[in-house]
Design an enzyme around this catalytic site. Sequence first.
Site, PDB file in Angstrom:
ATOM      1  N   ASP A 103      -4.523  -1.300  18.073  1.00 14.36           N
ATOM      2  CA  ASP A 103      -3.231  -1.700  17.546  1.00 14.36           C
ATOM      3  C   ASP A 103      -3.058  -3.185  17.847  1.00 14.36           C
ATOM      4  OD1 ASP A 103      -0.548  -1.234  16.560  1.00 14.36           O
ATOM      5  OD2 ASP A 103      -0.818   0.824  17.274  1.00 14.36           O
TER       6      ASP A 103
ATOM      7  N   ASP B 178       0.451  -3.961  13.485  1.00  8.29           N
ATOM      8  CA  ASP B 178       1.835  -3.514  13.624  1.00  8.29           C
ATOM      9  C   ASP B 178       2.789  -4.409  12.818  1.00  8.29           C
ATOM     10  OD1 ASP B 178       3.629  -1.726  15.312  1.00  8.29           O
ATOM     11  OD2 ASP B 178       4.458  -3.678  15.845  1.00  8.29           O
TER      12      ASP B 178
ATOM     13  N   GLU C 148       0.395  -2.071   8.910  1.00  9.50           N
ATOM     14  CA  GLU C 148       1.652  -1.326   8.844  1.00  9.50           C
ATOM     15  C   GLU C 148       2.620  -2.252   8.113  1.00  9.50           C
ATOM     16  OE1 GLU C 148       4.978   0.887  11.588  1.00  9.50           O
ATOM     17  OE2 GLU C 148       4.358  -1.154  11.996  1.00  9.50           O
TER      18      GLU C 148
ATOM     19  N   HIS D 186       3.222   8.326  15.347  1.00 12.12           N
ATOM     20  CA  HIS D 186       4.044   8.275  16.560  1.00 12.12           C
ATOM     21  C   HIS D 186       5.485   7.855  16.279  1.00 12.12           C
ATOM     22  CE1 HIS D 186       2.985   4.196  15.722  1.00 12.12           C
ATOM     23  NE2 HIS D 186       3.797   3.758  16.668  1.00 12.12           N
ATOM     24  N   ASP D 187       5.781   7.430  15.048  1.00 13.30           N
ATOM     25  CA  ASP D 187       7.150   7.028  14.699  1.00 13.30           C
ATOM     26  C   ASP D 187       7.857   8.062  13.835  1.00 13.30           C
ATOM     27  OD1 ASP D 187       6.901   4.541  15.944  1.00 13.30           O
ATOM     28  OD2 ASP D 187       6.113   3.593  14.129  1.00 13.30           O
TER      29      ASP D 187
HETATM   30  C1  NOJ Z   1       5.988  -0.231  14.585  1.00 13.31           C
HETATM   31  C2  NOJ Z   1       5.440   0.718  15.581  1.00 13.31           C
HETATM   32  O1  NOJ Z   1       4.755   1.738  14.913  1.00 13.31           O
HETATM   33  C3  NOJ Z   1       6.600   1.219  16.406  1.00 13.31           C
HETATM   34  O2  NOJ Z   1       6.242   2.272  17.257  1.00 13.31           O
HETATM   35  C4  NOJ Z   1       7.161   0.049  17.179  1.00 13.31           C
HETATM   36  O3  NOJ Z   1       8.325   0.466  17.857  1.00 13.31           O
HETATM   37  C5  NOJ Z   1       7.522  -1.109  16.261  1.00 13.31           C
HETATM   38  N1  NOJ Z   1       6.515  -1.363  15.280  1.00 13.31           N
HETATM   39  C6  NOJ Z   1       7.692  -2.364  17.048  1.00 13.31           C
HETATM   40  O4  NOJ Z   1       6.457  -2.808  17.530  1.00 13.31           O
END
Ligand code: NOJ
Length: 611
Positions: A146, A247, A304, A377-378
Site C-alpha cells: 500500500d 491509496d 484507489e 477493509h473499507d
Molecule cells: C483509503 C483507505 O482505503 C482507507 O482505509 C483510509 O482510511 C483512507 N484512504 C485514508 O488513507
Amino acid sequence: MHFRIIQWKLNIRKENRLKRKTFFNRQKARRVLFAQDLYAAEAADGVIMESKKWKQSVIYQIYPRSFMDGNGDGVGDLTGIASKLDYLKDLGIDIIWLSPIYKSPNEDNGYDISDYQDTMEEFGTLEDFDYLLSEAHARGIKIIMDLVVNHTSDEHPWFVESRKSKTNHYRDYYIWKEGKNGQPPNNWGSYFSGSAWQYDETTDMYYLHLFSKKQPDLNWELPKVRDEVYKMMTWWCDKGIDGFRMDVISLISKDQSYADLPVQEGNLYGNVDRYLANGPRVHEFLKEINRKVLFKYDLVTVGETTGVTIEEAKKYAGFNTNELNMVFQFEHVNLDNGIYGKWTDKRVSLVELKKVMNKWQTELEGAAWNSLYWNNHDQPRAVSRFGNDSEQYRVISAKMLATCLHMMKGTPYIYQGEELGMTNNNFDKLEDFNDVEIKNAYRELVEENHLIAPDDMIRCINKRGRDNARTPMHWSNTENAGFTTGAPWIKINPNYKDINAGSQIHDENSVFSYYKKLVHMRKQEPLMVEGTFHLRLPDREDIFAYERIIKNEKLLVVCNFTEKEAAFEVPEDYLKQNCKKLIGNYSGEGLQKIMKLKPYETFVYKQSLII
Ligand code: NOJ
C-alpha cells in the site's frame, strides 16, 4: 593457429550479435511493459510474458492487524502472515495486496504513516518483512504494498518540522493557508467528518487534511516532496516488492484556487469527493511516477481512485497511458448511499448494480482495465451486503457472489475472510467500534447535530461501517478463532465457531473450496480473462446474467440474487451440443430452454460453437 584466431573472432562477433539481440529484446520488452499492452507483450518474441500476469491474476488483500497474530499480543503481524502463506498458496491466489505495515501512530490503522521506511512495531521488523517477501516469492506469490502518499501522519518528522514555523525547511511539504475571519480557508469537508482544515496555534494558520486531522495532506506541487516519495518508492522496489496499491491517488493534485466547493443536500461541507478528485495535475504526476520509478521494474500497480469517472479511468489505467495497470472505481459501492452518505441501512437495487457494472465492463473494453471487488477493509462484508448472511443462505449466496464477480472482466480481488463467507458484525455499543471514521461520524451526526438518532446510527454502522471488515480472520473454531493467543485488539465475530478456515479447507462443498475452484479456473479459461462482456436482461430485479465472448467461444453466467425461485430463458446457442457446465453452486448438469433457478443459484456454461 590462424584458424583458431578466425574462430575466436567469429565467436566474439556471434556473442556481440547475441548481446545486441538481447539488449534490443530487453528494450522491446521494456517498451512493451511500459505500454502495458497484453497483446504487444505476446508479440515481443516471447521475451517477456510477465506483463499480462496481472490480468490473469487473482489478488488477495491482507489487513495485517486482523489477519494472524504470530506473537500473542492480540494484533496481527508479519510473522503471522508468513505462517499462513501455505493457506494462500492452496487457495491459489497470485498476488497479495498488503495494507500498510509502516511505522504509524495508528490513528487510521496504518494509513497514517510516520516513517515510510520502517515497520509498525506491533507488526514486527523490516527483517520480518524481508522474510515474508522471500517466503511469498518461494511460493510464487507476489506482494504489492500500500502506498499512502496523499498524506502522512502528523507525527512524521516532515510534519513535526513543518508546523514549527512559517520559514521551516519542511513548511511547504504540506498545505498551509490563512483562515478567513477566524474560519477555515474554505468549505472543504474531510472524508472523516468536519472541516478538512485544522487550525494550528504555533503559526496561526490552517493545514489541509482530507482525512483525519492526524493525516495532513502532502503538497504534491512541490518537486522536493515528489522526489522524496520517488526515492522511498525506489527503496521498496529495490527490496524486491512487486508493486503498489496507491491509496486515494486521485486526490494528490489539488485545485490551486482553493475555492469553496458545492455542498450536497444533507452535508455540512463542500463535497471533496465529487469536485476535488482527479485534480489538474494528477495524470502528470502519475506519468512522472512511471518515468522516475515504475518503468525500471516489473510491477503491478492499482490506483484507489475515489471520484473516478470512465473518462478518467481510461487515463489512469489506459493500455498505453503509462500510468497504472488498473483502478478501483467506487460507483457500485456508493449506490446504497443516502443523504448522510454511507450512513444508511438501504439495500442496493440489483437493476442499479447491473447498470453500473455494465457501464464499467463495456466502456473500459479495449481501453483500460477494471479491478473487480465486492468488499475490502473499507467496505462491509460482501455476503451481508449483496447476498444473504442468514444461516440458510449464507453459503449458497457467498458462492453466487463469487461467481458473479470472478466471471466479469478485470482482475478479481478477494478480501481476507471473503473466501470463507465471513459476515458483518453486530456490535451494540459505540465503544465496541475502533474506526476513526465511525467515531467522527457518530460525533458529527448524532451528538453535535442530532441528524440521526443513536440507535439508528448504530444500526447503520453495523450495516456499512468499516469495522465489519476489520474483525479478525476466522482460522478455527478454537478460542479467539485461532487468530491470537492473547486478547484481540477488536472483538471477534462470535460466529467464528461455525464460519472458519479449519472447517472449510477440506470440505469440498465449502465457500473456500468454491473460491479455490474459481481461482484455478481463471488459469485455464482465457474467456474469463479476455472475453468481452455482454449484459443480458438489464431490467430483471432478481437475475444478473451476462455472457463473455471471444470469437466462437462464449460463457453464460447466470446468478439469482434473491431467495425466490426465478425462471430464466436460456439463449438458443447454449442449447446446442458442446455446451458444458464450468461451475455452479447447486448440483445437476444440463441446460433446458427454461431454467428455474433456486434461491441464490448460479451457474456458468461454456459453449464452443462449431462454425
Ligand atoms: C483509503 C483507505 O482505503 C482507507 O482505509 C483510509 O482510511 C483512507 N484512504 C485514508 O488513507
